[in-house]
Design a protein around this motif. Sequence first.
Motif, PDB file in Angstrom:
ATOM      1  N   MET A   1     -19.980  20.740 -74.666  1.00  7.71           N
ATOM      2  CA  MET A   1     -21.168  20.631 -75.474  1.00  7.71           C
ATOM      3  C   MET A   1     -21.424  19.146 -75.725  1.00  7.71           C
ATOM      4  N   ASN A   2     -22.673  18.748 -75.569  1.00  3.35           N
ATOM      5  CA  ASN A   2     -23.003  17.353 -75.804  1.00  3.35           C
ATOM      6  C   ASN A   2     -24.019  17.221 -76.951  1.00  3.35           C
ATOM      7  N   GLU A   3     -24.383  16.014 -77.257  1.00  2.28           N
ATOM      8  CA  GLU A   3     -25.306  15.740 -78.374  1.00  2.28           C
ATOM      9  C   GLU A   3     -26.652  16.442 -78.191  1.00  2.28           C
ATOM     10  N   LYS A   4     -27.154  16.482 -76.979  1.00  5.79           N
ATOM     11  CA  LYS A   4     -28.441  17.147 -76.707  1.00  5.79           C
ATOM     12  C   LYS A   4     -28.342  18.655 -76.964  1.00  5.79           C
ATOM     13  N   ASP A   5     -27.215  19.267 -76.595  1.00  5.23           N
ATOM     14  CA  ASP A   5     -27.012  20.687 -76.855  1.00  5.23           C
ATOM     15  C   ASP A   5     -27.036  20.973 -78.356  1.00  5.23           C
ATOM     16  N   ILE A   6     -26.397  20.121 -79.124  1.00  2.00           N
ATOM     17  CA  ILE A   6     -26.368  20.278 -80.579  1.00  2.00           C
ATOM     18  C   ILE A   6     -27.774  20.132 -81.162  1.00  2.00           C
ATOM     19  N   GLU A   7     -28.524  19.145 -80.691  1.00  2.00           N
ATOM     20  CA  GLU A   7     -29.901  18.948 -81.157  1.00  2.00           C
ATOM     21  C   GLU A   7     -30.765  20.161 -80.819  1.00  2.00           C
ATOM     22  N   ASN A   8     -30.592  20.715 -79.626  1.00  2.00           N
ATOM     23  CA  ASN A   8     -31.362  21.902 -79.225  1.00  2.00           C
ATOM     24  C   ASN A   8     -31.024  23.106 -80.101  1.00  2.00           C
ATOM     25  N   MET A   9     -29.756  23.273 -80.439  1.00  2.00           N
ATOM     26  CA  MET A   9     -29.350  24.390 -81.300  1.00  2.00           C
ATOM     27  C   MET A   9     -29.937  24.215 -82.699  1.00  2.00           C
ATOM     28  N   ILE A  10     -29.914  23.027 -83.222  1.00  2.00           N
ATOM     29  CA  ILE A  10     -30.493  22.770 -84.543  1.00  2.00           C
ATOM     30  C   ILE A  10     -31.990  23.039 -84.525  1.00  2.00           C
ATOM     31  N   LYS A  11     -32.659  22.640 -83.454  1.00  2.00           N
ATOM     32  CA  LYS A  11     -34.097  22.904 -83.318  1.00  2.00           C
ATOM     33  C   LYS A  11     -34.366  24.412 -83.286  1.00  2.00           C
ATOM     34  N   LEU A  12     -33.543  25.156 -82.553  1.00  2.00           N
ATOM     35  CA  LEU A  12     -33.669  26.611 -82.480  1.00  2.00           C
ATOM     36  C   LEU A  12     -33.491  27.243 -83.864  1.00  2.00           C
ATOM     37  N   LEU A  13     -32.458  26.828 -84.587  1.00  2.00           N
ATOM     38  CA  LEU A  13     -32.186  27.375 -85.918  1.00  2.00           C
ATOM     39  C   LEU A  13     -33.263  26.997 -86.923  1.00  2.00           C
ATOM     40  N   ASP A  14     -33.763  25.775 -86.869  1.00  2.00           N
ATOM     41  CA  ASP A  14     -34.845  25.345 -87.761  1.00  2.00           C
ATOM     42  C   ASP A  14     -36.100  26.179 -87.517  1.00  2.00           C
ATOM     43  N   GLY A  15     -36.422  26.414 -86.258  1.00  2.00           N
ATOM     44  CA  GLY A  15     -37.592  27.227 -85.922  1.00  2.00           C
ATOM     45  C   GLY A  15     -37.434  28.645 -86.422  1.00  2.00           C
ATOM     46  N   PHE A  16     -36.232  29.195 -86.310  1.00  2.00           N
ATOM     47  CA  PHE A  16     -35.979  30.541 -86.797  1.00  2.00           C
ATOM     48  C   PHE A  16     -36.108  30.599 -88.317  1.00  2.00           C
ATOM     49  N   ALA A  17     -35.571  29.610 -89.006  1.00  2.00           N
ATOM     50  CA  ALA A  17     -35.614  29.594 -90.473  1.00  2.00           C
ATOM     51  C   ALA A  17     -37.049  29.553 -90.989  1.00  2.00           C
ATOM     52  N   GLN A  18     -37.958  28.980 -90.225  1.00  2.00           N
ATOM     53  CA  GLN A  18     -39.360  28.887 -90.638  1.00  2.00           C
ATOM     54  C   GLN A  18     -40.173  30.107 -90.210  1.00  2.00           C
ATOM     55  N   SER A  19     -39.569  31.005 -89.444  1.00  2.00           N
ATOM     56  CA  SER A  19     -40.279  32.190 -88.978  1.00  2.00           C
ATOM     57  C   SER A  19     -40.161  33.309 -90.011  1.00  2.00           C
ATOM     58  N   GLU A  20     -40.848  34.421 -89.741  1.00  7.14           N
ATOM     59  CA  GLU A  20     -40.791  35.572 -90.640  1.00  7.14           C
ATOM     60  C   GLU A  20     -39.725  36.582 -90.200  1.00  7.14           C
ATOM     61  N   GLU A  21     -38.974  36.265 -89.176  1.00  2.00           N
ATOM     62  CA  GLU A  21     -37.945  37.176 -88.682  1.00  2.00           C
ATOM     63  C   GLU A  21     -36.712  37.089 -89.570  1.00  2.00           C
ATOM     64  N   SER A  22     -35.944  38.194 -89.616  1.00  2.00           N
ATOM     65  CA  SER A  22     -34.814  38.232 -90.536  1.00  2.00           C
ATOM     66  C   SER A  22     -33.451  38.252 -89.862  1.00  2.00           C
ATOM     67  N   ARG A  23     -33.411  38.386 -88.559  1.00  2.00           N
ATOM     68  CA  ARG A  23     -32.120  38.423 -87.861  1.00  2.00           C
ATOM     69  C   ARG A  23     -32.153  37.555 -86.623  1.00  2.00           C
ATOM     70  N   LEU A  24     -31.011  36.951 -86.343  1.00  2.00           N
ATOM     71  CA  LEU A  24     -30.876  36.094 -85.177  1.00  2.00           C
ATOM     72  C   LEU A  24     -29.501  36.326 -84.568  1.00  2.00           C
ATOM     73  N   LYS A  25     -29.484  36.532 -83.286  1.00  2.00           N
ATOM     74  CA  LYS A  25     -28.225  36.626 -82.552  1.00  2.00           C
ATOM     75  C   LYS A  25     -28.341  35.673 -81.376  1.00  2.00           C
TER      76      LYS A  25
END
Length: 68
Positions: A1-25
């Motif tokens: 895992m590199n720095e870009k992978d971590i940034e992409n995961m954070i971007k994915l989680l931030d987008g999910f947190a701002q959505s109306e969905e309640s579950r993420l896998k």
Amino acid sequence: MNEKDIENMIKLLDGFAQSEESRLKVNASEELEQGETKKQYHHGRCDIGSPWAKGLCFDVLEDNEINP
């Protein structure tokens, strides 16, 4: 895992947190191209194939047990 992978995961989680969905896998897959995501809709809040989804709950009182 590199720095870009971590940034992409954070971007994915931030987008999910701002959505109306309640579950993420999240599953990592070698089958998808790098940066590609796949979304799957889940019907309801119970797990597919669980006793709840199949109507085979073992710890729920029957109607005649609730109101004798």
